[in-house]
Design an enzyme around this catalytic site. Structure first.
Site, PDB file in Angstrom:
ATOM      1  N   TYR A  21       5.591 -23.107 -46.048  1.00 37.94           N
ATOM      2  CA  TYR A  21       5.538 -24.526 -46.881  1.00 37.94           C
ATOM      3  C   TYR A  21       7.272 -24.278 -46.909  1.00 37.94           C
ATOM      4  CZ  TYR A  21       6.465 -27.338 -50.746  1.00 37.94           C
ATOM      5  OH  TYR A  21       6.083 -28.172 -51.697  1.00 37.94           O
ATOM      6  N   SER A  33      11.635 -30.521 -51.036  1.00 40.17           N
ATOM      7  CA  SER A  33      11.363 -30.315 -52.067  1.00 40.17           C
ATOM      8  C   SER A  33      12.730 -29.117 -51.903  1.00 40.17           C
ATOM      9  CB  SER A  33      10.128 -28.871 -51.334  1.00 40.17           C
ATOM     10  OG  SER A  33      10.127 -28.172 -52.759  1.00 40.17           O
TER      11      SER A  33
HETATM   12  P1  NAD Z   1      -0.709 -34.387 -54.347  1.00 38.34           P
HETATM   13  O1  NAD Z   1      -1.629 -33.228 -54.072  1.00 38.34           O
HETATM   14  O2  NAD Z   1      -0.678 -34.937 -55.766  1.00 38.34           O
HETATM   15  O3  NAD Z   1      -0.931 -35.493 -52.962  1.00 38.34           O
HETATM   16  C1  NAD Z   1      -0.656 -35.416 -51.769  1.00 38.34           C
HETATM   17  C2  NAD Z   1      -1.207 -36.909 -51.421  1.00 38.34           C
HETATM   18  O4  NAD Z   1      -1.210 -36.099 -49.545  1.00 38.34           O
HETATM   19  C3  NAD Z   1      -3.193 -36.567 -51.527  1.00 38.34           C
HETATM   20  O5  NAD Z   1      -3.026 -38.152 -51.379  1.00 38.34           O
HETATM   21  C4  NAD Z   1      -3.530 -36.145 -50.291  1.00 38.34           C
HETATM   22  O6  NAD Z   1      -4.500 -36.189 -50.172  1.00 38.34           O
HETATM   23  C5  NAD Z   1      -2.610 -35.828 -49.036  1.00 38.34           C
HETATM   24  N1  NAD Z   1      -2.902 -36.006 -47.861  1.00 38.34           N
HETATM   25  C6  NAD Z   1      -2.513 -34.150 -48.147  1.00 38.34           C
HETATM   26  N2  NAD Z   1      -2.841 -33.984 -46.143  1.00 38.34           N
HETATM   27  C7  NAD Z   1      -3.000 -35.287 -45.141  1.00 38.34           C
HETATM   28  C8  NAD Z   1      -3.365 -35.449 -44.092  1.00 38.34           C
HETATM   29  N3  NAD Z   1      -3.086 -34.683 -43.242  1.00 38.34           N
HETATM   30  N4  NAD Z   1      -2.679 -37.130 -43.913  1.00 38.34           N
HETATM   31  C9  NAD Z   1      -2.340 -38.369 -45.064  1.00 38.34           C
HETATM   32  N5  NAD Z   1      -2.566 -37.427 -45.950  1.00 38.34           N
HETATM   33  C10 NAD Z   1      -2.493 -35.953 -46.588  1.00 38.34           C
HETATM   34  O7  NAD Z   1       0.594 -33.726 -54.040  1.00 38.34           O
HETATM   35  P2  NAD Z   1       1.552 -34.249 -54.422  1.00 38.34           P
HETATM   36  O8  NAD Z   1       2.109 -33.263 -55.297  1.00 38.34           O
HETATM   37  O9  NAD Z   1       1.747 -35.477 -54.934  1.00 38.34           O
HETATM   38  O10 NAD Z   1       2.511 -33.859 -53.886  1.00 38.34           O
HETATM   39  C11 NAD Z   1       3.627 -35.091 -52.309  1.00 38.34           C
HETATM   40  C12 NAD Z   1       4.785 -34.860 -51.256  1.00 38.34           C
HETATM   41  O11 NAD Z   1       5.701 -33.788 -52.976  1.00 38.34           O
HETATM   42  C13 NAD Z   1       4.660 -33.449 -50.523  1.00 38.34           C
HETATM   43  O12 NAD Z   1       4.799 -33.510 -49.417  1.00 38.34           O
HETATM   44  C14 NAD Z   1       4.833 -32.128 -51.611  1.00 38.34           C
HETATM   45  O13 NAD Z   1       5.231 -31.253 -51.003  1.00 38.34           O
HETATM   46  C15 NAD Z   1       5.848 -32.841 -52.576  1.00 38.34           C
HETATM   47  N6  NAD Z   1       6.830 -32.225 -52.811  1.00 38.34           N
HETATM   48  C16 NAD Z   1       5.541 -31.778 -54.278  1.00 38.34           C
HETATM   49  C17 NAD Z   1       6.660 -30.884 -55.388  1.00 38.34           C
HETATM   50  C18 NAD Z   1       5.307 -31.360 -56.624  1.00 38.34           C
HETATM   51  O14 NAD Z   1       5.659 -29.834 -57.661  1.00 38.34           O
HETATM   52  N7  NAD Z   1       4.330 -31.424 -57.258  1.00 38.34           N
HETATM   53  C19 NAD Z   1       7.514 -30.293 -55.355  1.00 38.34           C
HETATM   54  C20 NAD Z   1       7.942 -30.276 -54.244  1.00 38.34           C
HETATM   55  C21 NAD Z   1       7.597 -31.020 -53.172  1.00 38.34           C
END
Ligand code: NAD
Length: 260
Positions: A155, A142
């Site tokens: 985080y 991130s």
């Molecule tokens: P999201 O909530 O849409 O998807 C996350 C997925 O991870 C979900 O399907 C959930 O069921 C799954 N998950 C959660 N805990 C889990 C576990 N213990 N085991 C297996 N699966 C699990 O979130 P997203 O925004 O797509 O995030 C994906 C990644 O990107 C994360 O690591 C997040 O920190 C990172 N990220 C997101 C953003 C953003 O702005 N959305 C920015 C930077 C980083």
């Protein structure tokens, strides 16, 4: 397009958001994709979507913080397709609190999903990658791998930690032709972010619109959200690297929120 023809990519947390688009992008490029997600039915539904589009995919229920579940899932993925070429460690959650009232149980849950999850899935797939003398791991970090924000102690700590893990994997994996890199997204409008908007508005005492404008996107060059497609493109770039020239690196994709 078949940049990843015959390759097998396992993407954690791929039933939703960024991971789901990464899985689709690999499938469009000819890879066989394993969708590993906490929610088995959602993982299967996401895999079915890829199959519906003419791709090859398998949905697996897996809690990335549970060692037995990770090992069983990785073994099932290998049994299904006979190889594991790419791991995208993407599963993640968000919990925000000021440090002085951050419940310890929630801190541990955050580190378990982000750091234990990355470690356990890495360990489980390296067994197969080292045997094949080939592999590529991409961690979803991130901007919070590089910068801090209030309320996000767990985080920010976890996402900084992924940089360290990737660098060690790059050093240990080099002799086995295994690479590790990190993609660092800015804000992407997924369910994870949608959930944060009202939470941060409440914690900070401002409107939801102001959370988006003055907290999430204030430092970007153009006030725009990064998209799931932007992130998938960067992941495929790292995953397709042919040599150790590109290992142990991190790439920020954030509309200029963070520059280095
Ligand atoms: P999201 O909530 O849409 O998807 C996350 C997925 O991870 C979900 O399907 C959930 O069921 C799954 N998950 C959660 N805990 C889990 C576990 N213990 N085991 C297996 N699966 C699990 O979130 P997203 O925004 O797509 O995030 C994906 C990644 O990107 C994360 O690591 C997040 O920190 C990172 N990220 C997101 C953003 C953003 O702005 N959305 C920015 C930077 C980083």
């Amino acid at each position: 397009m078949s940049r990843f023809k015959d390759k097998v990519a396992i993407v954690t947390g791929a039933a939703s958001g960024i991971g789901k688009e990464i899985a689709h992008a690999f499938a469009r490029e000819g890879a066989r994709v394993v969708i590993a997600d906490l929610k088995q039915d959602a993982a299967e539904a996401a895999a079915a979507e890829i199959v519906g589009n003419g791709g090859t995919a398998l949905g697996l229920g897996m809690d990335v913080g549970d060692e037995a579940a990770v090992n069983a899932g990785m073994d099932a993925a290998h049994a299904a397709y006979g190889r594991i070429d790419i791991l995208v460690s993407n599963a993640g959650i968000q919990i925000v609190h000021p440090i002085e009232s951050f419940p310890f149980a929630e801190w541990k849950k955050m580190l378990a999903v982000h750091l234990d999850g990355a470690f356990l899935t890495t360990k489980a797939c390296l067994k197969y990658m080292y045997a094949a003398k080939s592999g590529s791991i991409v961690y979803i970090g991130s901007v919070h791998s590089k910068e801090a924000s209030p309320l996000k102690a767990a985080y920010v700590t976890a996402k900084h930690g992924l940089l360290g893990l990737a660098r060690v994997v790059a050093k240990e994996g080099a002799a086995h032709n295994v690479r590790a890199n990190v993609v660092c997204p800015g804000f992407v409008r997924t369910p994870l972010v949608e959930k944060q908007i009202p939470e941060q508005a409440k914690e900070l005492g401002i409107s939801e619109e102001d959370v988006v404008k003055t907290v999430m996107l204030r430092e970007t060059v153009d006030g725009q959200f990064t998209t799931v497609e932007d992130i998938a493109e960067a992941v495929l770039y790292f995953a397709g690297a042919k040599t150790n020239a590109l290992t142990g690196q991190s790439l920020i994709v954030s509309h200029g929120w963070c520059m280095e």
